[in-house]
Scaffold this motif. Sequence first.
Motif, PDB file in Angstrom:
ATOM      1  N   CYS A 448       1.007  -1.221  -0.084  1.00  0.00           N
ATOM      2  CA  CYS A 448      -0.155   0.159   0.029  1.00  0.00           C
ATOM      3  C   CYS A 448       0.821   1.263  -0.036  1.00  0.00           C
ATOM      4  O   CYS A 448       1.898   1.064   0.301  1.00  0.00           O
ATOM      5  CB  CYS A 448      -0.987   0.150   1.234  1.00  0.00           C
ATOM      6  SG  CYS A 448      -0.028   0.331   2.801  1.00  0.00           S
ATOM      7  N   ILE A 449       0.177   2.417  -0.531  1.00  0.00           N
ATOM      8  CA  ILE A 449       0.966   3.690  -0.251  1.00  0.00           C
ATOM      9  C   ILE A 449       0.224   4.275   0.964  1.00  0.00           C
ATOM     10  O   ILE A 449      -1.077   4.293   1.046  1.00  0.00           O
ATOM     11  CB  ILE A 449       0.415   4.569  -1.679  1.00  0.00           C
ATOM     12  CG1 ILE A 449       0.721   3.947  -2.862  1.00  0.00           C
ATOM     13  CG2 ILE A 449       0.916   5.758  -1.540  1.00  0.00           C
ATOM     14  CD1 ILE A 449       0.159   4.518  -3.941  1.00  0.00           C
ATOM     15  N   PRO A 450       1.198   4.356   2.174  1.00  0.00           N
ATOM     16  CA  PRO A 450       0.421   4.514   3.484  1.00  0.00           C
ATOM     17  C   PRO A 450      -0.160   6.058   3.440  1.00  0.00           C
ATOM     18  O   PRO A 450       0.207   6.789   2.828  1.00  0.00           O
ATOM     19  CB  PRO A 450       1.510   4.458   4.371  1.00  0.00           C
ATOM     20  CG  PRO A 450       2.758   4.643   3.555  1.00  0.00           C
ATOM     21  CD  PRO A 450       2.457   4.201   2.159  1.00  0.00           C
ATOM     22  N   PHE A 451      -1.378   6.207   4.190  1.00  0.00           N
ATOM     23  CA  PHE A 451      -1.890   7.342   4.201  1.00  0.00           C
ATOM     24  C   PHE A 451      -0.959   8.557   4.925  1.00  0.00           C
ATOM     25  O   PHE A 451      -0.956   9.476   4.635  1.00  0.00           O
ATOM     26  CB  PHE A 451      -3.181   7.316   5.184  1.00  0.00           C
ATOM     27  CG  PHE A 451      -4.579   6.660   4.375  1.00  0.00           C
ATOM     28  CD1 PHE A 451      -4.549   6.710   3.059  1.00  0.00           C
ATOM     29  CD2 PHE A 451      -5.332   5.662   5.095  1.00  0.00           C
ATOM     30  CE1 PHE A 451      -5.651   5.914   2.442  1.00  0.00           C
ATOM     31  CE2 PHE A 451      -6.345   5.198   4.423  1.00  0.00           C
ATOM     32  CZ  PHE A 451      -6.429   5.057   3.134  1.00  0.00           C
ATOM     33  N   GLU A 452      -0.206   7.848   6.109  1.00  0.00           N
ATOM     34  CA  GLU A 452       0.657   8.528   6.784  1.00  0.00           C
ATOM     35  C   GLU A 452       2.239   8.302   5.855  1.00  0.00           C
ATOM     36  O   GLU A 452       2.973   7.487   6.317  1.00  0.00           O
ATOM     37  CB  GLU A 452       0.787   8.053   8.161  1.00  0.00           C
ATOM     38  CG  GLU A 452      -0.381   8.174   8.956  1.00  0.00           C
ATOM     39  CD  GLU A 452      -0.397   7.574  10.472  1.00  0.00           C
ATOM     40  OE1 GLU A 452       0.822   7.371  10.746  1.00  0.00           O
ATOM     41  OE2 GLU A 452      -1.375   7.622  11.058  1.00  0.00           O
TER      42      GLU A 452
END
Length: 477
Positions: A448-452
């Motif tokens: 994933c491309i992390p939200f943080e």
Amino acid sequence: MGKEFVKKITRMEEDFAQWYTDVVTKAELIDYSSVRGSMIIRPYGFAIWEKIKNELDQRIKETGHENVYMPLFIPESLLQKEKDHIEGFAPEVAWVTHGGEEQLTERLCVRPTSEVLFGEHYKNIIHSYRDLPKLYNQWANVVRWEKTTRPFLRTLEFLWQEGHTCHETIEDADKETVQMLQVYGEVCEKILAIPVIKGKKTEKEKFAGAKYTYTIESLMHDGKALQSGTSHNLGDGFAKAFGIQFSDRQGNLQYVQQTSWGFTTRIIGAMIMVHGDDRGLVVPPNAAPTQVMIVPIAQHKEGVLDFAYTLKEQLSRIARVGIDASDKKPGWKFNEYEMKGIPVRLEAGPRDIDQKQVVLVRRDTGEKQTVSLDQLEEQLKQMLEDIQQALFKKAADHLDENTHKAFQYDAFKQYTENTKTGFIQAMWCGDRACEDKIKEDTGATSRCIPFEQEHIGEECVCCGKKAKELVYWAKAY
């Protein structure tokens, strides 16, 4: 007999895959069926699923959704309406070609997911902005013809819920997509004690036909990742394919904005691989069908069983309590409930009755505690809370210890050569070619491309060009 029972489990560090197989069968979660890749979920396995299901279903309803049920079969012509969607699922589709002795004029697909069925239904019932939002969910089984299977993690048929919603605006659909991912994260962390990484899938890894996909990713004991729940913003792609239109507040025809989201029985596999140990399953108290198992000691002696049943009635006010009054030896029972991961074992015998006390044994640490009867309810409640928190902390520490930063491609490749790869944080240019090369060279995929987002460098770890974003990579189930 008890020792022989324990010896049948392969040690985790010796052969993790075999350990997992041993646990799901010896803890009586599943049995194998005569159909390759299909599992029989036994009462204990199903009770765990029901506990998870009930927790999630409550949250789904609290956020305004209603449960419905869609048909099992999808006509081929209906499935073909959304091109990207059918292409994404084509290799996994099971087809029905005959009804009785007669060949069907049109093949029927056994649902791999139900977007097209909901699309057809929504076209019939949505006409005005007053009909929106439509917030539907179904609990169902689906079939995907997988080549390689493993109980809970990847089977031909599995149980899940799939939410399907329609909205007036892009903003409403965006909020729904985020909200349901947060619900999944809460169930994982608060009920299953599994820490998760939240983020967005790359274009390559997103759901077939979606505008974008959000995911929660968890890390197993062996250093592999597991996609634990996904939430998709479908945009208006399915709406255009199925003609789902409504009159907006100005009287103009618009296409609805849709979402879908799913959570499956594979989460039981995650729970096993995150918390289990060489003695078997470890079930977090909040997910456990039975939180406390009472084992009477010397139960043939007068008063012992009566005392045990009185305890069960008393403690059932604060916990889910079971009792084993069978004629099996206590040692066998101890091993049985350790194998099944029951959070707390309560031992009570003649001496305990005389001294007005019982012995509590924690499954996660094996720690024994003698507790007086007047403090039992308070101490037991505290112990269950402590176990839940301790399991989450242990899993979170494991996640932290096995998350690595890679600034150079050589370092990235070295991490993937480790027995326990874990998560690798690395910058990425956004180019599909680099994503493909990383998978080909290392076996790791973008999780994933992390939200943080954390900016750890300027260059893509693979090609050296200007980086666009931080990505979590891992080998995965």
